[in-house]
Design an enzyme around this catalytic site. Structure first.
Site, PDB file in Angstrom:
ATOM      1  N   ARG A  79      -7.912  -8.342   8.303  1.00 22.69           N
ATOM      2  CA  ARG A  79      -6.782  -9.076   8.893  1.00 22.69           C
ATOM      3  C   ARG A  79      -7.260 -10.209   9.789  1.00 22.69           C
ATOM      4  NH1 ARG A  79      -2.230  -5.894   7.889  1.00 22.69           N
ATOM      5  NH2 ARG A  79      -2.445  -3.643   8.105  1.00 22.69           N
ATOM      6  N   ASP A  88       6.182  -9.799  -2.012  1.00 20.14           N
ATOM      7  CA  ASP A  88       5.566  -9.410  -3.276  1.00 20.14           C
ATOM      8  C   ASP A  88       6.697  -8.965  -4.210  1.00 20.14           C
ATOM      9  OD1 ASP A  88       3.340  -8.756  -4.901  1.00 20.14           O
ATOM     10  OD2 ASP A  88       3.290  -6.717  -4.158  1.00 20.14           O
ATOM     11  N   PHE A 108      -4.750 -10.359  -5.515  1.00 21.44           N
ATOM     12  CA  PHE A 108      -4.745  -9.651  -4.237  1.00 21.44           C
ATOM     13  C   PHE A 108      -5.529 -10.474  -3.212  1.00 21.44           C
ATOM     14  CE2 PHE A 108      -5.733  -6.516  -1.016  1.00 21.44           C
ATOM     15  CZ  PHE A 108      -4.488  -5.923  -0.867  1.00 21.44           C
ATOM     16  N   GLU A 162       7.663 -12.387   7.673  1.00 18.54           N
ATOM     17  CA  GLU A 162       6.826 -11.584   6.777  1.00 18.54           C
ATOM     18  C   GLU A 162       5.492 -12.278   6.522  1.00 18.54           C
ATOM     19  OE1 GLU A 162       6.021  -9.021   5.350  1.00 18.54           O
ATOM     20  OE2 GLU A 162       7.711  -7.779   4.759  1.00 18.54           O
ATOM     21  N   ASP A 163       4.484 -11.488   6.194  1.00 21.43           N
ATOM     22  CA  ASP A 163       3.206 -12.079   5.790  1.00 21.43           C
ATOM     23  C   ASP A 163       3.274 -12.552   4.338  1.00 21.43           C
ATOM     24  OD1 ASP A 163       3.392  -9.448   4.838  1.00 21.43           O
ATOM     25  OD2 ASP A 163       1.400  -8.837   5.504  1.00 21.43           O
TER      26      ASP A 163
HETATM   27  P1  IMP Z   1       6.886  -5.751  -1.203  1.00 22.34           P
HETATM   28  O1  IMP Z   1       7.377  -7.191  -1.223  1.00 22.34           O
HETATM   29  O2  IMP Z   1       7.931  -4.762  -0.819  1.00 22.34           O
HETATM   30  O3  IMP Z   1       6.262  -5.398  -2.521  1.00 22.34           O
HETATM   31  O4  IMP Z   1       5.745  -5.563  -0.121  1.00 22.34           O
HETATM   32  C1  IMP Z   1       5.121  -6.618   0.517  1.00 22.34           C
HETATM   33  C2  IMP Z   1       3.983  -6.035   1.341  1.00 22.34           C
HETATM   34  O5  IMP Z   1       2.915  -5.655   0.476  1.00 22.34           O
HETATM   35  C3  IMP Z   1       3.416  -7.089   2.270  1.00 22.34           C
HETATM   36  O6  IMP Z   1       4.047  -7.095   3.531  1.00 22.34           O
HETATM   37  C4  IMP Z   1       1.960  -6.696   2.330  1.00 22.34           C
HETATM   38  O7  IMP Z   1       1.736  -5.748   3.360  1.00 22.34           O
HETATM   39  C5  IMP Z   1       1.682  -6.047   0.992  1.00 22.34           C
HETATM   40  N1  IMP Z   1       1.016  -6.986   0.043  1.00 22.34           N
HETATM   41  C6  IMP Z   1       1.545  -7.540  -1.060  1.00 22.34           C
HETATM   42  N2  IMP Z   1       0.661  -8.338  -1.683  1.00 22.34           N
HETATM   43  C7  IMP Z   1      -0.462  -8.304  -0.937  1.00 22.34           C
HETATM   44  C8  IMP Z   1      -1.769  -8.954  -1.051  1.00 22.34           C
HETATM   45  O8  IMP Z   1      -2.081  -9.736  -1.963  1.00 22.34           O
HETATM   46  N3  IMP Z   1      -2.666  -8.650  -0.075  1.00 22.34           N
HETATM   47  C9  IMP Z   1      -2.395  -7.810   0.972  1.00 22.34           C
HETATM   48  N4  IMP Z   1      -1.203  -7.194   1.115  1.00 22.34           N
HETATM   49  C10 IMP Z   1      -0.252  -7.431   0.169  1.00 22.34           C
HETATM   50 MG    MG Z   2      -0.198  -4.436   4.084  1.00 27.04          MG
END
Ligand code: IMP
Ligand code: MG
Length: 180
Positions: free
Chosen positions: A166, A104, A153, A100-101
């Site tokens: 990106r 969150d 963010f 994962e990147d």
């Molecule tokens: P979650 O953990 O299901 O809320 O979603 C995570 C996804 O939200 C990541 O894979 C990102 O694509 C996006 N995301 C969450 N925080 C950020 C941020 O600070 N910048 C850019 N994308 C984010």
């Molecule tokens: Mg995204």
């Protein structure tokens, strides 16, 4: 025009710091999976940069695959995911690492992990470049974390705002104002 120029407010994580944690994660994973083969799953699109760097630090036989998922519309709160692009191969009996990147809320990853678990991998783990623990809404175990980040963010190193930024090699915070 979709792209609105925003100013970079400041660099949060520079390239040297990213290189260091990628090397550390590569060493940890190589050590933990010694004698095994790995199946890396890149969760598109944000993870493509991190995945490319990470696998080059893995000193084990490995395969790479790509998956694209999105939340069902109107179902963001549960994180139920729709598969837009599935894996090319079966993961049954394989040691899988989801790349994962950023984690969150953890909702998407939580659902993705449950879904992949039903395919009977030998093991399934999660590796993320960045972690925002303050935002977590589900108790999901992340096995390998590059860096914790504050509740801001961020973009760059694969992370986007509306599909852009990106390509920035470092991680930055954009300024709130759209004006010059
Ligand atoms: P979650 O953990 O299901 O809320 O979603 C995570 C996804 O939200 C990541 O894979 C990102 O694509 C996006 N995301 C969450 N925080 C950020 C941020 O600070 N910048 C850019 N994308 C984010
Ligand atoms: Mg995204």
């Amino acid at each position: 025009m979709a792209y609105r120029e925003k100013k970079i407010d400041h660099t949060l994580i520079d390239c040297e710091t990213i290189n260091k944690f990628v090397k550390r994660l590569g060493e940890e994973i190589t050590r933990d999976y010694r004698g095994k083969e790995l199946y890396f799953i890149c969760v598109l699109k944000g993870s493509f940069v991190f995945m490319a760097d990470l696998v080059r630090e893995i000193k084990l036989p490995c395969e790479v695959d790509f998956m694209s998922v999105s939340s069902y519309s109107g179902d963001k709160s549960t994180g139920v995911v729709k598969i837009n692009k599935d894996l090319d191969r079966s993961i049954a009996g394989k040691h899988v690492l989801i790349v994962e990147d950023i984690v969150d809320t953890g909702l998407t990853l939580n659902h993705l992990k449950s879904l992949l678990t039903t395919r009977n991998p030998a093991s399934i783990g999660i590796v993320t470049a960045f972690d925002k623990p303050m935002r977590r809404r589900v108790d999901i175990h992340v096995d390998y974390i590059g860096m914790e980040v504050p509740n801001e963010f961020i973009v760059g190193y694969g992370l986007d705002l509306d599909g852009y930024y990106r390509n920035l090699p470092e991680v930055v915070v954009l300024s709130d104002s759209d004006e010059d």
